[in-house]
Design a protein around this motif. Structure first.
Motif, PDB file in Angstrom:
ATOM      1  N   GLN A  34      43.235  38.675 -38.956  1.00  0.00           N
ATOM      2  CA  GLN A  34      42.678  39.730 -38.258  1.00  0.00           C
ATOM      3  C   GLN A  34      42.320  40.922 -38.109  1.00  0.00           C
ATOM      4  O   GLN A  34      41.335  41.677 -37.318  1.00  0.00           O
ATOM      5  CB  GLN A  34      44.738  40.150 -38.176  1.00  0.00           C
ATOM      6  N   ALA A  35      42.226  41.592 -39.378  1.00  0.00           N
ATOM      7  CA  ALA A  35      40.829  42.597 -39.305  1.00  0.00           C
ATOM      8  C   ALA A  35      40.323  42.659 -38.789  1.00  0.00           C
ATOM      9  O   ALA A  35      39.041  43.100 -38.429  1.00  0.00           O
ATOM     10  CB  ALA A  35      41.161  42.881 -40.690  1.00  0.00           C
ATOM     11  N   GLY A  36      39.226  41.264 -39.812  1.00  0.00           N
ATOM     12  CA  GLY A  36      37.727  41.533 -39.440  1.00  0.00           C
ATOM     13  C   GLY A  36      37.476  40.957 -38.211  1.00  0.00           C
ATOM     14  O   GLY A  36      36.289  40.936 -37.173  1.00  0.00           O
ATOM     15  N   GLN A  37      38.163  39.947 -36.946  1.00  0.00           N
ATOM     16  CA  GLN A  37      38.180  40.394 -35.740  1.00  0.00           C
ATOM     17  C   GLN A  37      38.246  41.268 -35.179  1.00  0.00           C
ATOM     18  O   GLN A  37      37.557  41.394 -33.924  1.00  0.00           O
ATOM     19  CB  GLN A  37      39.693  39.503 -35.272  1.00  0.00           C
ATOM     20  N   ARG A  38      38.866  42.411 -35.882  1.00  0.00           N
ATOM     21  CA  ARG A  38      39.154  43.874 -34.941  1.00  0.00           C
ATOM     22  C   ARG A  38      37.988  44.656 -35.902  1.00  0.00           C
ATOM     23  O   ARG A  38      37.710  45.740 -35.449  1.00  0.00           O
ATOM     24  CB  ARG A  38      40.146  44.361 -35.465  1.00  0.00           C
ATOM     25  N   ARG A  39      37.460  44.132 -36.958  1.00  0.00           N
ATOM     26  CA  ARG A  39      35.988  45.252 -37.079  1.00  0.00           C
ATOM     27  C   ARG A  39      36.752  45.593 -38.010  1.00  0.00           C
ATOM     28  O   ARG A  39      35.983  47.432 -37.858  1.00  0.00           O
ATOM     29  CB  ARG A  39      35.069  45.729 -36.495  1.00  0.00           C
TER      30      ARG A  39
END
Length: 472
Positions: A402-407
């Motif tokens: 989730q953190a990666g998807q939101r950068r």
């Protein structure tokens, strides 16, 4: 008539308060004259009860600034150690009673917070983390001391839910500032204890046959490793996850306190984890080709130094002057081998929460200081078995995704710190304190990013302003 009645009530209230104040002053004076300082302290404490109750009531209602202040107080109480205790000392004293009260308030505040959050805002990842923490509580029933293990695991679940509610009700920015403020206060107290109370503020170790305080700082965190981990977390939060850099003077003061605590704690793995987090944060800013070349160059130089003078290099890096301290991870490799051997005998459910401090020190291959697995993943595997580790890794993967998807690279950097730091430290597993709460913060930031803070049921928030962002 009504006006006269209202005036009468007001005058009566003033007279009663004046009478109580006069009685308090008289009793305080009499106690001071007679030298009865215990009675004087009780009287002073009684005077603080009404404002404390009012403050608690507003905090439980999630009135912005009151809730903000209450969380800071709870984090400090749950993290600070004001009296050193032996590992096997389970007696109840004032410090323990204060922490039990803080755990109760943490759970109560989390419950009132959850009641204010709409169910649709919860994500699958939240339920996975709750399932993991609830599972650790269930394993308490198979350990040697179920009551103590339930308190320890319950404190972790309550702290996780409190921080999650703070993210939803106060906002991400305020939650980060809560943890920075708490870490700053704990750091100041630790530096003061380091200078003024060496028996409390400095880690003790065996030196020439005597158990004496060394130069390593442990402060009010209880251990030098906890102090170093908290200081590194404070640096990451300040630099990567807050807007405090805009206030240069404040930022420098924060970094100075955190930096001093980190250096004096001499926690090498915290320094390594901090370096990994900062390298990642810089890496994603671009120009990866040049940075990759620099990393390869640094790795080549390190390899050349090891091949040329490996033992001498390790002796220089060790605290004792022995290269074996580095190669064995200060005896951790022995602990890991025993943990894996014991886990293989009970692989599915493990030995239960908090069981390591009763089992590992009694193993003939280890020593009394082996109170946990000295590794985040192995500690979960030992206490919760394969089920606990799979739940933990599932939650960790969801948070990273989730953190990666939101950068959200700041949150990813914080998680990277814990993944590196967890190689030699358990991170969580006992009574909740600053480091495990910061770990839960990392997961919560990954879950709650871009969700606007909610209005409390009692009306608009009175806490620091937070920009409202659109839901994803």
């Amino acid at each position: 008539m009504m006006a006269a009645l209202a005036t009468f009530r007001t005058m009566t209230s003033i007279a009663m308060l004046a009478g109580l104040a006069a009685a308090a002053v008289f009793l305080a004076g009499a106690s001071a004259i007679q030298g009865d300082f215990i009675a004087l302290a009780c009287l002073a404490g009684a005077c603080l009860v009404p404002p404390a109750l009012l403050f608690s009531e507003r905090a439980l209602a999630w009135d912005g600034r009151f809730a903000y202040g209450m969380i800071v107080i709870l984090v400090i109480i749950l993290s600070a150690v004001f009296r050193l205790r032996a590992i096997d000392d389970k007696s109840i004293d004032g410090q323990i009673l204060l922490k039990l009260l803080a755990i109760g308030l943490t759970g109560l505040m989390a419950a009132t917070g959850l009641a204010r959050i709409e169910g649709r805002r919860h994500t699958m990842a939240l339920f996975v983390w709750c399932a993991f923490l609830t599972y650790t509580m269930m394993t308490a029933f198979i350990t040697a001391t179920p009551a103590l293990a339930l308190v320890e695991t319950g404190s972790n679940l309550a702290a996780f839910l409190l921080l999650y509610c703070a993210a939803c009700l106060l906002g991400r920015s305020n939650l980060v500032k809560v943890m920075i403020a708490s870490c700053f206060v704990l750091g100041l107290m630790s530096l003061a204890a380091y200078a003024a109370m060496p028996a409390l503020g400095r880690m003790s170790d065996w030196v020439n046959g005597a158990f004496i305080p060394t130069w390593r700082l442990q402060g009010v965190f209880g251990t030098a490793n906890a102090a170093g981990g908290a200081a590194a977390i404070g640096i990451i939060l300040t630099l990567l996850l807050s807007d405090l850099r805009e206030n240069r003077m404040l930022c420098l003061v924060l970094l100075a306190v955190f930096g001093l605590c980190l250096v004096f704690s001499n926690n090498r793995m915290a320094m390594t984890g901090l370096a990994a987090a900062l390298v990642y944060a810089n890496w994603v800013k671009g120009n990866q080709a040049l940075k990759l070349a620099l990393v390869i160059l640094a790795a080549g130089l390190a390899l050349s130094a090891y091949l040329a003078a490996g033992d001498e290099l390790f002796q220089f890096l060790s605290r004792s002057g022995s290269a074996e301290e580095i190669t064995s991870g200060t005896g951790r490799t022995r602990i890991w081998a025993v943990v894996l051997q014991l886990w293989s005998e009970q692989p599915l459910l493990g030995y239960g929460a908090g069981s390591a401090k009763y089992i590992l020190p009694k193993n003939p291959a280890l020593f009394t200081a082996a109170a946990h697995a000295h590794n985040l993943y192995l500690n979960i595997l030992f206490t919760g078995g394969a089920v606990g580790l799979l739940l933990f890794l599932w939650g960790l993967v969801l948070a990273l995704r989730q953190a990666g998807q939101r950068r959200d690279h700041g949150t990813i950097a914080l998680i990277i710190f814990f993944m590196v730091y967890g190689i030699t430290e358990p991170t969580m597993g006992g009574m909740v304190s600053f480091v495990p709460m910061a770990f839960y913060l990392a997961a919560i930031l990954a879950l709650s990013l871009h969700r606007p803070p909610l209005e409390t049921k009692g009306g608009p928030r009175t806490g620091p302003a937070i920009p409202r962002q659109a839901l994803p």
